[in-house]
Scaffold this motif. Structure first.
Motif, PDB file in Angstrom:
ATOM      1  N   THR B  11      12.524 -38.837  37.569  1.00 18.51           N
ATOM      2  CA  THR B  11      11.376 -38.712  38.474  1.00 18.51           C
ATOM      3  C   THR B  11      11.143 -37.234  38.749  1.00 18.51           C
ATOM      4  N   ALA B  12       9.881 -36.857  38.800  1.00 20.85           N
ATOM      5  CA  ALA B  12       9.499 -35.458  39.021  1.00 20.85           C
ATOM      6  C   ALA B  12      10.309 -34.532  38.103  1.00 20.85           C
ATOM      7  N   LYS B  14      13.165 -34.891  36.882  1.00 26.52           N
ATOM      8  CA  LYS B  14      14.589 -34.794  37.164  1.00 26.52           C
ATOM      9  C   LYS B  14      15.266 -36.132  36.861  1.00 26.52           C
ATOM     10  N   VAL B  16      17.457 -39.039  37.618  1.00 22.55           N
ATOM     11  CA  VAL B  16      18.020 -39.568  38.863  1.00 22.55           C
ATOM     12  C   VAL B  16      18.967 -40.739  38.626  1.00 22.55           C
ATOM     13  N   PRO B  35      26.611 -42.061  48.287  1.00 20.84           N
ATOM     14  CA  PRO B  35      26.218 -40.991  49.203  1.00 20.84           C
ATOM     15  C   PRO B  35      24.713 -40.736  49.140  1.00 20.84           C
ATOM     16  N   ASN B  36      24.202 -40.006  50.114  1.00 22.38           N
ATOM     17  CA  ASN B  36      22.792 -39.616  50.113  1.00 22.38           C
ATOM     18  C   ASN B  36      22.438 -38.911  48.823  1.00 22.38           C
ATOM     19  N   GLY B  37      21.292 -39.270  48.282  1.00 21.26           N
ATOM     20  CA  GLY B  37      20.817 -38.580  47.085  1.00 21.26           C
ATOM     21  C   GLY B  37      21.484 -39.027  45.803  1.00 21.26           C
ATOM     22  N   SER B  38      22.291 -40.113  45.861  1.00 14.31           N
ATOM     23  CA  SER B  38      22.983 -40.530  44.643  1.00 14.31           C
ATOM     24  C   SER B  38      22.082 -41.344  43.716  1.00 14.31           C
ATOM     25  N   GLY B  39      20.926 -41.777  44.218  1.00 14.45           N
ATOM     26  CA  GLY B  39      19.995 -42.499  43.348  1.00 14.45           C
ATOM     27  C   GLY B  39      19.808 -43.965  43.702  1.00 14.45           C
ATOM     28  N   LYS B  40      20.292 -44.388  44.865  1.00 13.09           N
ATOM     29  CA  LYS B  40      20.201 -45.798  45.252  1.00 13.09           C
ATOM     30  C   LYS B  40      18.730 -46.246  45.344  1.00 13.09           C
ATOM     31  N   THR B  41      17.944 -45.464  46.088  1.00  9.52           N
ATOM     32  CA  THR B  41      16.530 -45.831  46.227  1.00  9.52           C
ATOM     33  C   THR B  41      15.811 -45.743  44.882  1.00  9.52           C
ATOM     34  N   SER B  42      16.179 -44.742  44.097  1.00  6.54           N
ATOM     35  CA  SER B  42      15.555 -44.610  42.777  1.00  6.54           C
ATOM     36  C   SER B  42      15.804 -45.849  41.926  1.00  6.54           C
ATOM     37  N   TYR B  53       8.697 -43.438  38.619  1.00  6.51           N
ATOM     38  CA  TYR B  53      10.085 -43.457  38.137  1.00  6.51           C
ATOM     39  C   TYR B  53      10.039 -43.901  36.680  1.00  6.51           C
ATOM     40  N   GLN B  85      13.342 -48.515  52.356  1.00  8.41           N
ATOM     41  CA  GLN B  85      14.025 -47.588  53.261  1.00  8.41           C
ATOM     42  C   GLN B  85      13.004 -46.772  54.051  1.00  8.41           C
TER      43      GLN B  85
HETATM   44  N1  ADP Z   1       9.746 -38.910  44.115  1.00  5.27           N
HETATM   45  C1  ADP Z   1      10.738 -37.995  43.998  1.00  5.27           C
HETATM   46  N2  ADP Z   1      10.443 -36.701  43.713  1.00  5.27           N
HETATM   47  C2  ADP Z   1      11.420 -35.789  43.590  1.00  5.27           C
HETATM   48  N3  ADP Z   1      12.713 -36.055  43.732  1.00  5.27           N
HETATM   49  C3  ADP Z   1      13.084 -37.307  44.007  1.00  5.27           C
HETATM   50  C4  ADP Z   1      12.113 -38.338  44.160  1.00  5.27           C
HETATM   51  N4  ADP Z   1      12.759 -39.478  44.447  1.00  5.27           N
HETATM   52  C5  ADP Z   1      14.065 -39.178  44.474  1.00  5.27           C
HETATM   53  N5  ADP Z   1      14.261 -37.872  44.202  1.00  5.27           N
HETATM   54  C6  ADP Z   1      15.546 -37.193  44.143  1.00  5.27           C
HETATM   55  O1  ADP Z   1      16.396 -38.022  43.382  1.00  5.27           O
HETATM   56  C7  ADP Z   1      17.693 -38.071  43.968  1.00  5.27           C
HETATM   57  C8  ADP Z   1      18.041 -39.485  44.329  1.00  5.27           C
HETATM   58  O2  ADP Z   1      17.277 -39.879  45.453  1.00  5.27           O
HETATM   59  P1  ADP Z   1      17.337 -41.323  46.080  1.00  5.27           P
HETATM   60  O3  ADP Z   1      17.198 -42.317  44.977  1.00  5.27           O
HETATM   61  O4  ADP Z   1      16.339 -41.395  47.150  1.00  5.27           O
HETATM   62  O5  ADP Z   1      18.805 -41.335  46.658  1.00  5.27           O
HETATM   63  P2  ADP Z   1      19.487 -42.256  47.744  1.00  5.27           P
HETATM   64  O6  ADP Z   1      18.587 -43.416  47.995  1.00  5.27           O
HETATM   65  O7  ADP Z   1      20.772 -42.658  47.120  1.00  5.27           O
HETATM   66  O8  ADP Z   1      19.711 -41.424  48.940  1.00  5.27           O
HETATM   67  C9  ADP Z   1      17.658 -37.111  45.133  1.00  5.27           C
HETATM   68  O9  ADP Z   1      18.141 -35.867  44.704  1.00  5.27           O
HETATM   69  C10 ADP Z   1      16.206 -37.045  45.497  1.00  5.27           C
HETATM   70  O10 ADP Z   1      15.884 -35.817  46.092  1.00  5.27           O
END
Ligand code: ADP
Ligand code: MG
Lengths: 407, 239
Positions: B11-12, B14, B16, B35-42, B53, B85
């Protein structure tokens, strides 16, 4: 009124500072007279059109009605039970009936403002006078319809509304044209006087045509503890429409609120704003605008708040939704503080439908089109108008018909 | 029910998610830690098919159907429902209208709202507009309950929720998941007190680092933090 006629002449050529300039001579002044009749006796196509701007035939829904076709008054009157509580008649008749009505005439709008105000004075075609008697609360809305049935006609109305002390009323006004009318010019002068403790809610719905021009000129004067709510809804294309109504919150604790929902389609040029001048102690103002633009419409959404009293407060909120790459919305909010202590604020946001909102609704199972239509319909949310339930649901229906057509 | 194979997502610009394998059999409830930023929401967004995505490689099967390039609404139609979330606010769209649409008027939206302790006045409010953190969570859970998906996914339903409501929503989710498949994302694991789960996974830096019994994994994380996973001897090595 020879004096104002003379004065009017001075501004005959004066263009408005806002909106495209119009050649008022290019419109016809010849209208055949319409004989008075009950509104249910009007032709079906006219009634259907009137309904689209909230004008109802079923008497049980309205406290009273004024209906003007072209330059003629076809119906005026209130339900018998409300006689002595409120009255509705043409302004011409009111000026003859009551000497004091003249004191309100051109009192808060300058007849010399521009060529449209002078036109309304020199070539005046009636308009409605509504009065709510002191202390009276009218539960059902009063309605007025200003209708144009002939192509290329110029109609100039001058309306006057007086809400006497501690009275309370809802007024709904629909301005529209026959489906065969393509071109024309409607000029509407409206002066509101909201007396001490009175509460007036005024809702205006417009439905014009792509080649039609419209120039309303509106002002309201609020006394102590008066409340004025002005709602405006315009959902059909128009060639050009320019208006900048003003409320003078002169009285202490007076409150003015302008809510507008307007949609520019086709080549529409809309220049719509609201002004609130805070002069009384504790006076409050609120301006809310929702502007939608599709096709190649151009919209100017203005707002002006002027704080002239230390204890005054107002907020302006303007949101614009662009539905096409060729359309444009200019949000122009202005705040003028003339004294310390006045609190003025604004927020403006213009943009396209947000992708995250569409995706979110799709994740709830809506198709992309359904999601867009939900968002657009929500954007034109009738509940911002602060109307009683029955009237709100009527306006909601009118808006829903448009929202369905948009996408 | 859900089978994710070798999923890598960007995504963007990067990466994930990298080479994620995850399987949730029919009727099971899984937990995803990380942990935060590990990619759960992704991962959730990818399961739903959010176009921002981009799936670089791998595939997602749902009920045996390859949904990897299916539009969002069709996946939802198949039976995926997500409590987000961070949902966006939508002006003028009332929560009640959405609920009525989701239940097709067959379920009493007011009763459902009560079950997650969301005052019914919220049904008349603009969707998510001005909701507090906890109210957002409850509104999201409420919408998923109304959706009745075959696979219900909850993305951090416990963060920002006070203790009292945690018990209410935890129990509501648990009884809803009875006999269904579910995926529950939790950062701190508080809600697991109320939810019976079959299996847990830990996502670190976009990859599944280990899987196991939820209680066991949670207690390790509580004891040693997520660093433990990085050192975990049982950790699955990326292929
Ligand atoms: N739409 C987006 N644009 C840029 N970066 C993103 C986007 N969505 C997620 N990220 C990045 O991808 C990584 C994983 O994010 P996320 O899936 O939200 O993690 P989590 O839910 O585990 O906290 C993070 O580094 C976040 O900053
Ligand atoms: Mg997350």
């Amino acid at each position: 009124m020879p004096r104002s006629k003379e004065a009017a002449l001075r501004a005959k050529e004066r263009s408005s500072k806002l909106g495209p300039d119009l050649d008022v001579e290019s419109f016809s002044r010849d209208a055949r007279p319409w004989a008075p009749c009950p509104i249910s006796g009007l032709p079906e196509d006219i009634l259907r059109q009137a309904l689209s701007v909230g004008v109802r035939v079923d008497e049980g829904k309205r406290a009273g009605t004024y209906f003007q076709m072209d330059h003629s008054v076809v119906f005026q009157g209130v339900q018998r039970a409300l006689e002595g509580k409120t009255e509705i008649m043409s302004t011409q008749e009111a000026l003859q009936k009551y000497g004091w009505v003249g004191d309100y005439w051109w009192k808060i709008i300058d007849v010399n403002q521009d060529k449209y105000t002078t036109l309304a004075e020199l070539k005046w075609d009636q308009g409605y006078f509504i009065r709510i008697f002191e202390g009276q609360k009218v539960d059902l809305p009063l309605q007025a319809c200003l209708f144009i049935s002939k192509d290329n006609l110029n109609q100039n109305v001058h309306n006057l509304i007086v809400a006497e002390p501690n009275s309370e009323v809802q007024i709904i006004t629909g301005c529209t044209i026959h489906p065969d009318v393509k071109r024309g010019l409607h000029v509407g002068i409206t002066e509101f006087f909201v007396k001490e403790g009175a509460k007036l809610t005024f809702t205006m719905v417009h439905n014009w045509a792509q080649d039609f021009d419209v120039r309303p000129r509106t002002a309201a004067l609020l006394e102590d503890n008066a409340t004025f709510v002005n709602n405006y809804v315009c959902l059909k294309p128009v060639k050009s429409l320019q208006m900048y109504p003003v409320a003078y919150c002169k009285g202490d604790n007076s409150r003015a609120r302008f809510n507008a929902i307007f949609y520019g389609a086709g080549n529409s040029y809309l220049d719509i704003g609201s002004k609130v001048i805070l002069q009384g102690a504790g006076s409050r103002g609120e301006v809310i605008a929702r502007a939608l633009a599709s096709d190649s419409a151009q919209i100017y959404a203005r707002g002006l708040l002027v704080g002239e009293h230390e204890d005054s407060k107002a907020h302006l909120e303007c949101r614009g939704l662009l539905l096409s790459d060729d359309a444009s919305i200019h949000a122009i909010p202005e705040l003028v503080a003339r004294v310390k202590g006045t609190e003025l604020s604004h927020e403006a946001a213009v943009g396209k439908i947000a992708g995250d909102q569409i995706r979110y609704l799709m994740a709830r199972g809506f198709s992309e089109e359904e999601a867009q239509s939900l968002i657009v319909r929500g954007f034109m949310d009738a509940s911002i108008l602060g109307l009683p339930d029955a009237l709100e649901s009527e306006i909601k229906k009118i808006i829903d018909i448009t929202a369905k057509r948009i996408l | 029910m859900l089978k994710i194979k070798g999923l890598t997502v960007e995504t963007a610009g990067k990466k994930v998610l990298e080479n994620v394998d995850l399987e949730i059999p029919e009727g099971e409830v899984h937990v995803l830690f990380g942990p935060n930023g590990s990619g759960k929401t992704s991962l959730i967004m990818s399961i739903l098919g959010f176009p921002n995505y981009r799936v670089v490689s791998g595939e997602i099967l749902f009920k045996g159907v390859n949904i990897t390039s299916m539009p969002i609404d069709e996946r939802v139609e198949l039976g995926i429902g997500v409590a987000f979330q961070n949902p966006p606010a939508i002006r003028g769209v009332k929560l009640g209208d959405i609920l009525n649409r989701l239940t097709e008027g067959e379920v009493d939206a007011w009763k459902l709202a009560e079950s997650v302790n969301l005052p019914t006045e919220f049904l008349r409010r603009d969707l998510n507009l001005g909701f507090s953190g906890g109210e957002l969570k409850r509104s999201e859970i409420l919408q998923v309950l109304a959706q009745e998906p075959g696979l219900a996914i909850f993305d951090e339903p416990d963060s920002g929720v006070d203790v009292e409501n945690l018990e209410i929503v935890g129990k509501a989710i648990n009884s809803f998941l009875d006999g269904r498949s579910g995926l529950l994302i939790t950062h701190l694991g508080h809600i697991l007190r109320y939810i019976e789960a079959d299996e847990a996974h830990v996502l670190i830096n976009g990859s599944i680092a280990c899987s196991g019994k939820p209680i066991k994994i949670l207690s390790q994380i509580m004891k040693e933090g997520y660093r433990w996973c990085e050192r975990c001897p049982e950790a699955r090595k990326p292929r």
